[in-house]
Write a protein that holds these residues in place. Structure first.
Motif, PDB file in Angstrom:
ATOM      1  N   LEU A  29     -25.089 101.406   9.190  1.00 10.40           N
ATOM      2  CA  LEU A  29     -23.908 101.151   8.353  1.00 10.40           C
ATOM      3  C   LEU A  29     -24.247 100.437   7.042  1.00 10.40           C
ATOM      4  O   LEU A  29     -23.471 100.501   6.092  1.00 10.40           O
ATOM      5  N   ILE A  30     -25.375  99.758   7.000  1.00  8.88           N
ATOM      6  CA  ILE A  30     -25.667  98.968   5.786  1.00  8.88           C
ATOM      7  C   ILE A  30     -26.794  99.548   4.931  1.00  8.88           C
ATOM      8  O   ILE A  30     -26.974  99.139   3.789  1.00  8.88           O
ATOM      9  N   LYS A  31     -27.529 100.479   5.498  1.00 11.92           N
ATOM     10  CA  LYS A  31     -28.694 101.002   4.775  1.00 11.92           C
ATOM     11  C   LYS A  31     -28.255 101.696   3.475  1.00 11.92           C
ATOM     12  O   LYS A  31     -27.377 102.562   3.501  1.00 11.92           O
TER      13      LYS A  31
ATOM     14  N   ILE B  21     -34.588  94.486  -0.388  1.00 10.69           N
ATOM     15  CA  ILE B  21     -33.452  94.451  -1.309  1.00 10.69           C
ATOM     16  C   ILE B  21     -33.928  94.702  -2.737  1.00 10.69           C
ATOM     17  O   ILE B  21     -34.903  94.109  -3.207  1.00 10.69           O
ATOM     18  N   ASN B  22     -33.241  95.637  -3.398  1.00  8.83           N
ATOM     19  CA  ASN B  22     -33.584  95.985  -4.774  1.00  8.83           C
ATOM     20  C   ASN B  22     -32.341  95.779  -5.626  1.00  8.83           C
ATOM     21  O   ASN B  22     -31.366  96.523  -5.495  1.00  8.83           O
ATOM     22  N   GLY B  23     -32.375  94.755  -6.483  1.00  5.74           N
ATOM     23  CA  GLY B  23     -31.194  94.457  -7.297  1.00  5.74           C
ATOM     24  C   GLY B  23     -30.029  94.056  -6.411  1.00  5.74           C
ATOM     25  O   GLY B  23     -30.129  93.086  -5.668  1.00  5.74           O
ATOM     26  N   ASP B  24     -28.966  94.829  -6.442  1.00  4.91           N
ATOM     27  CA  ASP B  24     -27.801  94.480  -5.626  1.00  4.91           C
ATOM     28  C   ASP B  24     -27.671  95.409  -4.404  1.00  4.91           C
ATOM     29  O   ASP B  24     -26.622  95.496  -3.788  1.00  4.91           O
ATOM     30  N   THR B  25     -28.778  96.101  -4.067  1.00  3.62           N
ATOM     31  CA  THR B  25     -28.706  97.108  -3.003  1.00  3.62           C
ATOM     32  C   THR B  25     -29.682  96.806  -1.860  1.00  3.62           C
ATOM     33  O   THR B  25     -30.834  96.411  -2.103  1.00  3.62           O
ATOM     34  N   VAL B  26     -29.193  97.001  -0.625  1.00  6.31           N
ATOM     35  CA  VAL B  26     -30.078  96.914   0.544  1.00  6.31           C
ATOM     36  C   VAL B  26     -30.770  98.278   0.652  1.00  6.31           C
ATOM     37  O   VAL B  26     -30.221  99.233   1.200  1.00  6.31           O
ATOM     38  N   GLU B  27     -31.968  98.332   0.111  1.00  4.21           N
ATOM     39  CA  GLU B  27     -32.650  99.612  -0.010  1.00  4.21           C
ATOM     40  C   GLU B  27     -33.144 100.125   1.343  1.00  4.21           C
ATOM     41  O   GLU B  27     -33.045 101.308   1.647  1.00  4.21           O
ATOM     42  N   ASP B  28     -33.679  99.188   2.126  1.00  4.99           N
ATOM     43  CA  ASP B  28     -34.165  99.595   3.452  1.00  4.99           C
ATOM     44  C   ASP B  28     -33.871  98.477   4.444  1.00  4.99           C
ATOM     45  O   ASP B  28     -33.754  97.303   4.073  1.00  4.99           O
ATOM     46  N   VAL B  29     -33.729  98.865   5.699  1.00  2.00           N
ATOM     47  CA  VAL B  29     -33.457  97.891   6.744  1.00  2.00           C
ATOM     48  C   VAL B  29     -34.105  98.369   8.037  1.00  2.00           C
ATOM     49  O   VAL B  29     -34.130  99.567   8.332  1.00  2.00           O
ATOM     50  N   LYS B  30     -34.692  97.435   8.756  1.00  2.00           N
ATOM     51  CA  LYS B  30     -35.296  97.753  10.067  1.00  2.00           C
ATOM     52  C   LYS B  30     -34.885  96.653  11.052  1.00  2.00           C
ATOM     53  O   LYS B  30     -34.516  95.551  10.646  1.00  2.00           O
ATOM     54  N   PHE B  31     -34.976  96.995  12.321  1.00  2.00           N
ATOM     55  CA  PHE B  31     -34.638  95.966  13.310  1.00  2.00           C
ATOM     56  C   PHE B  31     -35.539  96.044  14.532  1.00  2.00           C
ATOM     57  O   PHE B  31     -36.136  97.082  14.822  1.00  2.00           O
ATOM     58  N   LYS B  32     -35.583  94.907  15.230  1.00  2.00           N
ATOM     59  CA  LYS B  32     -36.185  94.847  16.564  1.00  2.00           C
ATOM     60  C   LYS B  32     -35.206  94.089  17.434  1.00  2.00           C
ATOM     61  O   LYS B  32     -34.705  93.038  17.033  1.00  2.00           O
ATOM     62  N   THR B  33     -34.930  94.602  18.616  1.00  2.00           N
ATOM     63  CA  THR B  33     -33.982  93.924  19.501  1.00  2.00           C
ATOM     64  C   THR B  33     -34.496  93.860  20.918  1.00  2.00           C
ATOM     65  O   THR B  33     -34.962  94.860  21.472  1.00  2.00           O
ATOM     66  N   PHE B  34     -34.417  92.661  21.485  1.00  2.00           N
ATOM     67  CA  PHE B  34     -34.605  92.456  22.927  1.00  2.00           C
ATOM     68  C   PHE B  34     -33.205  92.269  23.484  1.00  2.00           C
ATOM     69  O   PHE B  34     -32.483  91.378  23.044  1.00  2.00           O
ATOM     70  N   GLY B  35     -32.792  93.151  24.374  1.00  2.00           N
ATOM     71  CA  GLY B  35     -31.447  92.997  24.919  1.00  2.00           C
ATOM     72  C   GLY B  35     -30.997  94.236  25.662  1.00  2.00           C
ATOM     73  O   GLY B  35     -31.767  95.177  25.866  1.00  2.00           O
ATOM     74  N   CYS B  36     -29.734  94.199  26.047  1.00  2.00           N
ATOM     75  CA  CYS B  36     -29.171  95.268  26.872  1.00  2.00           C
ATOM     76  C   CYS B  36     -28.912  96.520  26.029  1.00  2.00           C
ATOM     77  O   CYS B  36     -29.157  96.536  24.822  1.00  2.00           O
ATOM     78  N   GLY B  37     -28.387  97.543  26.654  1.00  2.00           N
ATOM     79  CA  GLY B  37     -28.099  98.794  25.956  1.00  2.00           C
ATOM     80  C   GLY B  37     -27.191  98.583  24.765  1.00  2.00           C
ATOM     81  O   GLY B  37     -27.421  99.137  23.681  1.00  2.00           O
ATOM     82  N   ALA B  38     -26.168  97.754  24.940  1.00  2.00           N
ATOM     83  CA  ALA B  38     -25.218  97.500  23.858  1.00  2.00           C
ATOM     84  C   ALA B  38     -25.885  96.735  22.719  1.00  2.00           C
ATOM     85  O   ALA B  38     -25.589  96.969  21.544  1.00  2.00           O
ATOM     86  N   ALA B  39     -26.793  95.834  23.045  1.00  2.00           N
ATOM     87  CA  ALA B  39     -27.478  95.059  22.005  1.00  2.00           C
ATOM     88  C   ALA B  39     -28.323  95.990  21.137  1.00  2.00           C
ATOM     89  O   ALA B  39     -28.319  95.886  19.905  1.00  2.00           O
ATOM     90  N   ILE B  40     -29.028  96.906  21.786  1.00  7.41           N
ATOM     91  CA  ILE B  40     -29.871  97.836  21.038  1.00  7.41           C
ATOM     92  C   ILE B  40     -28.992  98.804  20.218  1.00  7.41           C
ATOM     93  O   ILE B  40     -29.244  99.034  19.039  1.00  7.41           O
ATOM     94  N   ALA B  41     -27.936  99.317  20.839  1.00  4.30           N
ATOM     95  CA  ALA B  41     -27.077 100.287  20.134  1.00  4.30           C
ATOM     96  C   ALA B  41     -26.341  99.641  18.961  1.00  4.30           C
ATOM     97  O   ALA B  41     -26.219 100.253  17.894  1.00  4.30           O
ATOM     98  N   THR B  42     -25.858  98.405  19.131  1.00  6.27           N
ATOM     99  CA  THR B  42     -25.137  97.767  18.020  1.00  6.27           C
ATOM    100  C   THR B  42     -26.092  97.430  16.872  1.00  6.27           C
ATOM    101  O   THR B  42     -25.718  97.550  15.708  1.00  6.27           O
ATOM    102  N   SER B  43     -27.330  97.042  17.197  1.00 10.68           N
ATOM    103  CA  SER B  43     -28.296  96.777  16.122  1.00 10.68           C
ATOM    104  C   SER B  43     -28.565  98.056  15.357  1.00 10.68           C
ATOM    105  O   SER B  43     -28.605  98.068  14.128  1.00 10.68           O
TER     106      SER B  43
END
Lengths: 152, 397
Positions: free
Chosen positions: A74-76, A46-68
């Motif tokens: 959507l937020i990057k 996070i830089n100031g008021d902006t989410v500059e970069d975002v990464k994720f790791k997910t253990f879960g089903c197809g929907a869990a990975i796709a929604t992450s």
């Protein structure tokens, strides 16, 4: 009765965006648990008021990975104020829908984003609850409540 | 190896129809379409084919033709056997049933429905080796026990139950014994009389016959009351115009399966061993039911740190058809009741993979699987916070 995912879900599942970790992240959030079968972990720079970069790791089903994956897309690069407005519904719509038994994955993705923001505020010495709200997580004590926790 | 066709590792779910079975059915699907209850030649020919199919199956199993009742498959056979025995028991004041924790849902849900009618059910534990213990069975049977129903081979983990000993205990206590043998026929030599099986459910589509056809064996002492009322088919015990083509194909498949148990095992065993060692070599993988006696063609693993559905979707993209113990794709989010009953924790059961082989499985398919599987697991583990906890030995819930 086979369950069908949209092409968008399958595309995000096969080629998830923003996978990985951020070293020295400004906020890290983790929701879900192994017993329920899904864990999402989100890292934010996070830089100031902006989410500059975002990464994720997910253990879960197809929907869990796709929604992450979709939630991070959507937020990057977005302002924190806008990120706070992210809803599970927006994630579902962006994925062209989810089977109803998989809707809880989108809630988990929304909560993972909020959990990372909460961590960011806590690190600033700010109480996150008035800004982000309470994080709703799966209850590992009762398997039946894994998905139900979100319907409250 | 470039693959266009499906690499099929889900033979415990269903099988491809064999060429010989299909050939045997064709006449009855085209020219021999008569109703076996009709008096004219077309009907009589169908009736003769029905009788021959029945006697071929009876001979293959060493029983009498009159003990074979054709059904629509495994679920009907299980429901019919259990509900008719329960009803017969109830008439004698018996309201107790003994089963195991990891039966097929056709059995467990039939029992749920009987519980609503006042039956009590004892579920025998199956332990880590996926096998019931005779001492538990002996302790469970009471003078109120109307029947014992225990599967021959578990459908998810492939463990073989001590059927002969169960039959002996039931015979000694004079309790009717039903077994769901859907996963057993063709994989094991079956001796109904020696094992003192009272009723036995068999399904065609697990044996390279058609879906929607099967049979219930019922020892002549038991005359199962109809589940489906109507015409006088199946000696007045199972109404409905007979599926002659399906039944002829079923008989072909049963005869072949019972005669080829040794050949099938000889073909499958080395392939299954290769698969097993290949998958286990990934590390942090468990073979479920390993301590029990297992059929050669069904392997069930827990791939730690990955979730089953992700694994199956990734395999599907490589044209590989496999399944998990998990029912997550069929409307429930709970992991397999079979794996949980064996004491496997949720976090492991969520990452289960079942690979089931048949005589059609080739070494090239096994090699292809072992080529594409490790990178899939590696990718999913790399992106898994659970895997991180496992390798770093961080405690988790």
């Amino acid at each position: 009765m086979a369950m069908m995912y949209s092409e968008k879900v399958m595309e995000h599942f096969s080629n998830p965006r923003n996978v990985g970790e951020i070293e020295n992240a400004d906020g890290v959030g983790e929701v879900g648990n192994a017993k329920c079968g899904d864990i999402m972990k989100i890292y934010m720079k996070i830089n100031g008021d902006t989410v500059e970069d975002v990464k994720f790791k997910t253990f879960g089903c197809g929907a869990a990975i796709a929604t992450s994956s979709m939630a991070t897309e959507l937020i990057k690069g977005k302002k924190i104020d806008d990120v706070l407005k992210l809803t599970n519904k927006a994630v579902v719509e962006a994925l062209d829908g989810l089977p109803s038994i998989k809707l809880h994955c989108s809630v988990l993705a929304e909560q993972a984003v909020k959990s990372a923001l909460s961590d960011y505020y806590r690190r600033q010495g700010i109480d996150p609850v008035p800004i982000v709200g309470e994080i709703v997580d799966e209850d590992e004590t009762d398997i039946g409540s894994c998905a139900l926790a979100f319907s409250k | 190896m470039e693959q266009q066709e499906t690499i099929y590792f889900d033979n415990a779910a269903t099988t491809q129809i064999s060429g010989d079975v299909l050939d045997s059915m064709m006449f009855w699907l085209t020219k021999g379409y008569g109703n076996a209850s009709s008096i004219y030649r077309l009907g009589r020919e169908a009736d003769t084919a029905l009788a021959k199919a029945r006697s071929d199956i009876a001979a293959a199993l060493g029983v009498q033709s009159g003990e074979i009742f054709f059904t629509s498959g495994g679920s009907e056979g299980d429901n019919w056997a259990i509900k008719s025995l329960a009803k017969a028991g109830q008439a004698k004041g018996k309201n107790h049933i003994v089963t195991s924790l990891f039966e097929h849902h056709a059995v467990l849900h039939a029992l749920d429905s009987l519980k609503k009618d006042g039956f009590e059910v004892t579920y025998l534990p199956v332990y880590e080796n996926g096998t019931v213990r005779i001492a538990d069975l002996e302790a469970a049977i009471t003078d109120k026990t109307a029947l014992v129903t225990i599967m021959y081979v578990n459908n998810e983990v492939g463990t073989i139950q001590p059927i002969e000993q169960i039959g002996a205990v039931c015979a000694a206590k004079n309790v009717p014994f039903h077994t769901d043998a859907v996963q057993a026929v063709g994989n094991l030599p079956i001796d109904i009389k020696k094992s003192r099986i009272g009723l036995m459910t068999v399904s065609g589509h697990k044996l390279h016959a058609q879906k929607g056809v099967g049979f219930l064996y019922a020892d002549k002492r038991y005359k199962p009351a109809p589940l489906i009322d109507g015409g006088a088919q199946e000696r007045g015990r199972r109404a409905g115009t007979e599926n002659i083509a399906g039944i002829v194909g079923l008989a072909k498949a049963v005869v072949f399966a019972t005669e080829n148990v040794a050949n099938k095992r000889a073909h499958i065993q080395p392939l299954a061993d290769k698969l097993k060692h290949g998958v286990l070599s990934l590390g942090h993988v468990d073979l479920n039911g390993e301590g029990g006696e297992r059929i050669s063609g069904t392997l069930n693993f827990c791939i730690q740190g990955v979730e089953a559905e992700s694994l199956l979707l990734s395999l599907d993209m490589k044209r590989i058809a496999a399944s998990s113990g998990s029912a997550c794709t069929s409307g429930s989010l709970d992991p397999s009741h079979v794996l949980l009953s064996m004491g496997i924790p949720h976090w492991k059961a969520n990452g289960s993979l079942r690979l089931s082989l048949s005589e059609y499985t080739t070494e090239a398919e096994v090699d292809y699987f072992l080529q594409v599987f490790p990178p899939i697991v590696e990718r999913l583990r790399e992106n898994s916070p659970l895997w991180e906890k496992i390798v770093k030995e961080i405690p988790f819930k």
